[in-house]
Design a protein around this motif. Structure first.
Motif, PDB file in Angstrom:
ATOM      1  N   GLY A 147      -3.328   6.223   1.553  1.00  0.00           N
ATOM      2  CA  GLY A 147      -4.345   5.300   1.577  1.00  0.00           C
ATOM      3  C   GLY A 147      -3.915   4.175   2.911  1.00  0.00           C
ATOM      4  O   GLY A 147      -3.251   4.206   3.439  1.00  0.00           O
ATOM      5  N   GLU A 148      -4.995   3.545   3.214  1.00  0.00           N
ATOM      6  CA  GLU A 148      -4.983   2.873   4.389  1.00  0.00           C
ATOM      7  C   GLU A 148      -5.559   1.523   3.944  1.00  0.00           C
ATOM      8  O   GLU A 148      -6.819   2.422   3.601  1.00  0.00           O
ATOM      9  N   VAL A 149      -5.742   0.251   4.601  1.00  0.00           N
ATOM     10  CA  VAL A 149      -6.479  -1.193   4.519  1.00  0.00           C
ATOM     11  C   VAL A 149      -6.597  -1.550   5.688  1.00  0.00           C
ATOM     12  O   VAL A 149      -5.715  -1.358   6.623  1.00  0.00           O
ATOM     13  N   LYS A 150      -7.079  -2.581   6.142  1.00  0.00           N
ATOM     14  CA  LYS A 150      -7.566  -2.978   7.376  1.00  0.00           C
ATOM     15  C   LYS A 150      -7.271  -4.828   6.985  1.00  0.00           C
ATOM     16  O   LYS A 150      -7.900  -5.104   5.889  1.00  0.00           O
ATOM     17  N   GLY A 152       4.568  -0.921   4.602  1.00  0.00           N
ATOM     18  CA  GLY A 152       3.707  -1.351   4.173  1.00  0.00           C
ATOM     19  C   GLY A 152       2.354  -2.747   3.286  1.00  0.00           C
ATOM     20  O   GLY A 152       1.771  -2.481   2.756  1.00  0.00           O
ATOM     21  N   VAL A 202       0.287  -1.017  -0.013  1.00  0.00           N
ATOM     22  CA  VAL A 202      -0.144   0.174  -0.214  1.00  0.00           C
ATOM     23  C   VAL A 202       0.899   1.208   0.208  1.00  0.00           C
ATOM     24  O   VAL A 202       1.770   1.109   0.906  1.00  0.00           O
ATOM     25  N   VAL A 251       0.644  -5.597   2.805  1.00  0.00           N
ATOM     26  CA  VAL A 251      -0.171  -6.459   2.997  1.00  0.00           C
ATOM     27  C   VAL A 251      -0.213  -7.415   2.437  1.00  0.00           C
ATOM     28  O   VAL A 251       0.395  -7.755   1.283  1.00  0.00           O
ATOM     29  N   VAL A 298      -7.490   4.461  -1.707  1.00  0.00           N
ATOM     30  CA  VAL A 298      -6.452   3.188  -1.871  1.00  0.00           C
ATOM     31  C   VAL A 298      -5.468   3.126  -2.039  1.00  0.00           C
ATOM     32  O   VAL A 298      -6.051   2.693  -3.375  1.00  0.00           O
ATOM     33  N   LEU A 350     -10.211   0.833   4.345  1.00  0.00           N
ATOM     34  CA  LEU A 350     -10.036   1.975   5.551  1.00  0.00           C
ATOM     35  C   LEU A 350     -10.130   2.968   5.485  1.00  0.00           C
ATOM     36  O   LEU A 350     -10.177   3.958   5.871  1.00  0.00           O
ATOM     37  N   THR A 351      -9.730   3.731   3.880  1.00  0.00           N
ATOM     38  CA  THR A 351      -9.678   5.090   3.546  1.00  0.00           C
ATOM     39  C   THR A 351     -10.489   5.484   2.046  1.00  0.00           C
ATOM     40  O   THR A 351     -10.893   3.918   1.738  1.00  0.00           O
TER      41      THR A 351
END
Ligand SMILES: Cc1cc2nc3c(=O)[nH]c(=O)nc-3n(C[C@H](O)[C@H](O)[C@H](O)COP(=O)(O)OP(=O)(O)OC[C@H]3O[C@@H](n4cnc5c(N)ncnc54)[C@H](O)[C@@H]3O)c2cc1C
Ligand code: FES
Length: 344
Positions: free
Chosen positions: A307-310, A325, A304, A327, A339, A335-336
């Protein structure tokens, strides 16, 4: 690496011990690129079972540059795929595989390695050892087995230590002689090499746990420790590849936008909130890599950069990977609003 299925022809099946075989494959024109791998990576094999097909991961024991990609498989008592491979696979047979994947591979700058393996955990470690020695690096291998007869690659390890006495050292731990590896003795054993560039460990869960604790007790920083855990896949990535991708649930709100760079192409899509990154990419017909889809193999790793992820699950990436970063696409939800993701 990608989600494309390759059909490989078995060139040789070589017994390594009473319970383990190495299977090498022909590299026919047209699939050489798909089979390019890093030391320590694995293939996912499609194996026939009584109720259809199953998928299993097997690490490459060969090193990049060897004439044939080779996996080494040890029987698991009562195990479906390992026994089928050891008993049934013959030269000339064909088998479907997913291309090499995985992050159990030393960083290019890590030349001097401490390797810890137990039983069939030697397979990726052997690939790493072969490749590092070829590149002029050095390695100390601590290798645990039940007894002398169960040591896979015994002859080649002896040859390597004789040929490169200054660069390759192998310490055998035999349970019949030394008992099970315990924290105190393992810590004392690895302490002299705690300054190695990196430590890589692979084997049964209990061994890995003790080995990781021993490295920490010996003063090795966790950021320099990489481990690979073996387990059988419960999903079948081959079936998922041929099935039409599921559309996102109808009630799913579209919360954001994904920009992805994959295979040199940059694309942007709406990203529904509860759809995983991998599902989204496959639904868009992109050739995103994956294997387990359970958050445990790292075949789907990407990075990533905005932005952000879960991550819904993660039993493979370490804190240092996450901090950089990295994932797991099969477990990532947004999450945002925006991304941005790249596949290295
Ligand atoms: C990334 C990765 C790389 C791998 N690389 C290798 C490799 O190079 N060589 C290799 O031999 N295996 C490797 N494995 C393990 C392999 O994928 C299978 O899990 C293993 O061969 C057992 O599969 P099976 O179908 O024979 O047994 P299954 O039918 O899946 O299992 C039968 C029984 O054995 C238990 N079991 C499953 N796996 C193990 C195990 N490893 N030890 C003890 N009991 C077990 C199960 O809980 C079950 O009760 C790797 C796994 C992963 C995820
Ligand atoms: S496909 Fe294995 S972790 Fe995502």
């Amino acid at each position: 690496m990608s989600g494309v299925v390759c059909t490989l022809r078995v060139a040789e099946v070589t017994p390594e011990t009473a319970d383990a075989v190495s299977v090498s494959f022909e590299t026919e024109a047209g699939i050489a690129d798909e089979l390019r791998y890093k030391p320590g990576q694995f293939l996912t094999l499609r194996i026939p079972g009584p109720d259809g097909w199953v998928a299993r991961c097997y690490s490459l024991s060969s090193a990049p540059g060897d004439p044939r990609p080779t996996v080494t498989v040890k029987r698991v008592p009562g195990g479906l795929a390992s026994n089928w491979i050891c008993d049934r696979l013959r030269p000339g047979d064909t088998i479907e595989v997913l291309p090499p994947a995985g992050r159990f591979t030393p960083a290019p700058g890590h030349r001097d390695l401490l390797l810890l393996a137990a039983g069939s955990g030697i397979t990726p470690v052997m690939s790493i050892l072969r490749s590092r020695v070829r590149e002029g690096g050095s390695a100390v291998l601590v290798y645990a087995n039940r007894d002398e007869r169960s040591v896979i690659f015994a002859a080649e390890l002896r040859r390597l230590t004789e040929e490169y006495p200054d660069r390759v050292q192998v310490v055998h731990w035999l349970e019949t002689l030394h008992g099970l590896p315990d924290l105190g003795r393992l810590t004392a054993l690895v302490r002299p090499w705690a300054g190695a560039d990196a430590a890589l460990l692979c084997g049964p869960k209990r061994f890995m746990h003790t080995a990781a604790e021993a490295l920490e007790a010996a003063g090795m920083d966790r950021s320099r420790v990489l481990s690979e855990e073996y387990q059988s896949l419960t999903s079948n990535p081959f079936a998922e590849l041929s099935a039409a991708p599921a559309p996102p649930p109808a009630d799913e709100a579209c919360t954001g936008t994904l920009t992805v760079e994959l295979d040199g192409e940059r694309r942007t899509f709406p990203w529904p909130a509860r759809t995983t990154l991998l599902d989204l990419l496959l639904a868009q017909d992109l050739d995103a890599p994956f294997s387990c889809r359970e958050g445990s193999c790292s075949a789907c790793t990407c990075r990533v950069v905005g932005g952000e992820v879960k991550l819904l699950r993660n039993s493979v990436l370490m804190e240092e990977d996450l901090a950089e970063g990295y994932v797991l696409a099969c477990q990532a939800v947004p999450l945002t609003d925006q991304v941005e993701v790249v596949y290295d």
